[in-house]
Write an enzyme that holds these catalytic residues in place. Structure first.
Site, PDB file in Angstrom:
ATOM      1  CB  SER B 179     -11.356 -47.059 -48.165  1.00  0.00           C
ATOM      2  OG  SER B 179     -10.487 -45.966 -48.269  1.00  0.00           O
ATOM      3  CG  ASP B 343     -12.252 -42.777 -41.910  1.00  0.00           C
ATOM      4  OD1 ASP B 343     -11.132 -42.343 -42.205  1.00  0.00           O
ATOM      5  OD2 ASP B 343     -12.932 -43.488 -42.660  1.00  0.00           O
ATOM      6  CG  HIS B 378      -9.575 -45.160 -43.478  1.00  0.00           C
ATOM      7  ND1 HIS B 378     -10.756 -44.667 -43.986  1.00  0.00           N
ATOM      8  CD2 HIS B 378      -8.972 -45.810 -44.512  1.00  0.00           C
ATOM      9  CE1 HIS B 378     -10.853 -44.994 -45.278  1.00  0.00           C
ATOM     10  NE2 HIS B 378      -9.784 -45.691 -45.610  1.00  0.00           N
TER      11      HIS B 378
END
Lengths: 398, 398
Positions: B179, B343, B378
């Site tokens: 991320s 995600d 995610h």
């Protein structure tokens, strides 16, 4: 119960017309009318006096009164599904691409009717007539605020049913809606299976799944954080406009898609010369657009109505009370499902795709098309519904 | 610049150790240390005095100092990627599944190092050491608040570079992050191409796309609506906890997926006997969980730090200034991309999938696996990174 015709061009009202059939074809102007109920008892046992909701129609109700299609609106929508109220209106109703003479919802053939829901988001919009927390409670002479009873999608349906009763409509060629409108369409199919001949559901589902329940909570959150919300007691005072605007920004973005953002904004700055890397106040174009778009919406919306709509959506399960299987089992009509493949609010792989199998298993005829998918995500169900036009037209003939 | 060892077990600090190499293997306890810079100039030209960031490491730096892997953390993360600080810690670092003896990031072979970023979300967490708006500005003796300079991902990288310099590390076997950590990994690859031998990026992208820019704006919104935010001037007063909590709820939900919500909560009520259809105050289980999870996070987080992190992510384009193509063109290292197929923060079809092609076109060796995809969206990139373990281990040998 009575219908009240209200010409929105001049906002003149002619009261007391019983069961008024529409005088104007869609090639003319659309007339907003008002349906009133002296009292309505919610499914939760609450009482709402002096219920008023707006409605409009396109095409003509035939003598047998069996050519009606009910169109049910989405979260931030209204009864205005097609046409214009005034010649100078820049925009038409949201599904104008499929409603009109020769269009899939053919006004030469069908009587299309649509009404504002209870707790409609936009009570300050002069073209919307609704009853909700911003309405005056006749018992106190003050706005209900959070004392307004909790309402469900079934309550929306029940008030629509009363409207149709007032017009003498006893069967519907179809109930069709997108997003929150699709919830109403399923609820109609389950509540009045003998009356509903077809269910057409776009960008929605047969229940609010838990992820959506969470998202709806977050949509509502900025309103509750706004100090002006005051637990809903803000009428006549400064309203929670900042919170409502942020809530509407969330709805706006959640209903769209990265493809739209890429194509529309890229990484453009909001203002030339104001590099977002150099100040916490400098923004990107998409941020400024969201602020502006949501502020415009907020100016006609009510924060408490927003919260009640969130609740109505969160609590939705077809059949209003049991499991979704029990609710769906009541549906007798063929169902047309129209998802957008990129929908983030009702992702089809969690909603309409498994729903198709479930409905087929119970022996219903089910059609499925995601032809509306473009670059807008959830919003494809409003903007690009025309891409499913042929499928809709054919479905209505079967 | 100097390193300061801080044993978090007893919070005792031993200051002044120059270039301290870690004494503990991962089978022992992890030690948090502090790296300090008397002054740092941001890429935007701002000055931050007395920069302090925490760091930790697993495995041993070899004599040639060429066996290091830098792990860069995500939005709400910290340097704590593996192991435990204290024997009684219930949780390990977030990527413990792939960091340790015999694991893909093998501590018998590599020296894994990770640091807290500038403006880390959690300055109140006693295991986090960071410099940001909540830090005291030595010029005024008061917290910076919104007078803290805007910082970018490149600033995070530059401070990490100074930390590595202080340890005598001149090359990295890999920079790996998930991320926001992946943004740092790309920035490392572009900023120090001669130093970075491999880039491993999970659940991220090479720039913040406009849709993400919009989402980040919305993450931040509840904080700004909170009356206690006071334009960031809340230190020593009542803090904007409600807004921060709602912001963290958004992060929490956005980083997950409907499959997780279905499996974890279904449509369960928050409290038995309290039907959400009967009161505006009755909630579903997922709502109560979000409230609780976010409130726990908020208790160690800082609202201004949240806003600065949002800004750092919004402004990110690999290379920090030009186009993403220009930034990526600077990368010389092979790249391993590890998206989660589900995600919603960095959807792979808009990020890592086109990125793979782009990097291959410029002649880089690129590997791609979405083996981590499970039900968490995610968050699969944190919780299920072990599923890409073999791919990571092999990539490190090439």
């Amino acid at each position: 119960m009575r219908s009240v015709a209200m010409r929105l061009g001049g906002l003149a009202m002619a009261a007391g017309l019983l069961c008024a059939a529409p005088a104007l074809a869609l090639d003319g102007l659309v007339e907003k009318k008002v349906f009133e109920m002296p009292s309505y008892t919610t499914t939760g046992g609450g009482t709402i006096k002096n219920v008023r909701i707006g409605w409009e129609s396109y095409g003509k109700l035939n003598d047998a009164k069996d050519n009606a299609i009910l169109v049910t609106h989405f979260f931030s929508g209204s009864s205005h599904a097609a046409g214009k109220y005034k010649a100078e209106d820049t925009a038409t109703g949201y599904w104008d691409s499929i409603i009109g003479p020769g269009k899939p919802l053919d006004t030469d053939k069908y009587f299309i009717i649509s009404s504002d829901t209870l707790v409609n988001l936009s009570p300050k919009d002069p073209t919307v007539v609704t009853t909700g927390p911003a309405s005056i409670n006749p018992d106190t002479g003050k706005p209900y605020g959070m004392s307004f009873p909790v309402v469900t999608i079934r309550d929306f349906v029940n008030v629509q049913k009363a409207l149709l009763d007032s017009l003498g409509i006893k069967s519907l060629q179809a109930v069709m809606g997108g997003s929150m409108g699709s919830l109403q369409a399923f609820e109609w199919g389950a509540s009045y299976p003998e009356m509903v001949r077809r269910v057409i559901a776009a960008i929605g589902g047969a229940e609010a799944d838990p992820f959506l329940i969470g998202w709806l909570n977050l949509w509502a959150a900025p309103i509750k954080v706004d100090p002006n919300w005051q637990n809903g007691d803000y009428y006549g005072k400064e309203e929670p406009k900042a919170g409502l605007t942020e809530a509407l920004k969330l709805v706006t973005l959640h209903a769209r898609h990265w493809k739209w953002a890429d194509a529309t904004f890229g990484r453009k700055w909001a203002e030339e010369g104001k590099d977002p890397r150099l100040s916490m106040n400098n923004q990107y174009a998409i941020e400024a657009w969201l602020d502006k778009a949501a502020a415009a919406r907020a100016s006609v919306s009510d924060a408490n109505h927003f919260l009640y709509l969130v609740k109505a959506n969160q609590t939705f399960v077809t059949g209003n009370g049991g499991t979704v299987e029990e609710g769906l089992a009541k549906i007798k009509a063929p169902v047309l499902l129209i998802p957008s493949a990129d929908d983030m609010v009702f992702p089809p792989d969690g909603n309409m795709r498994p729903l198709k199998e479930r409905l087929e298993k119970q022996g219903l005829k089910v059609e499925y098309t995601d032809a509306i998918t473009s670059t807008l995500g959830h919003l494809d169900g409003v903007v690009n519904i025309g891409k499913a036009g042929d499928t809709i037209a054919q479905f209505l003939t079967k």
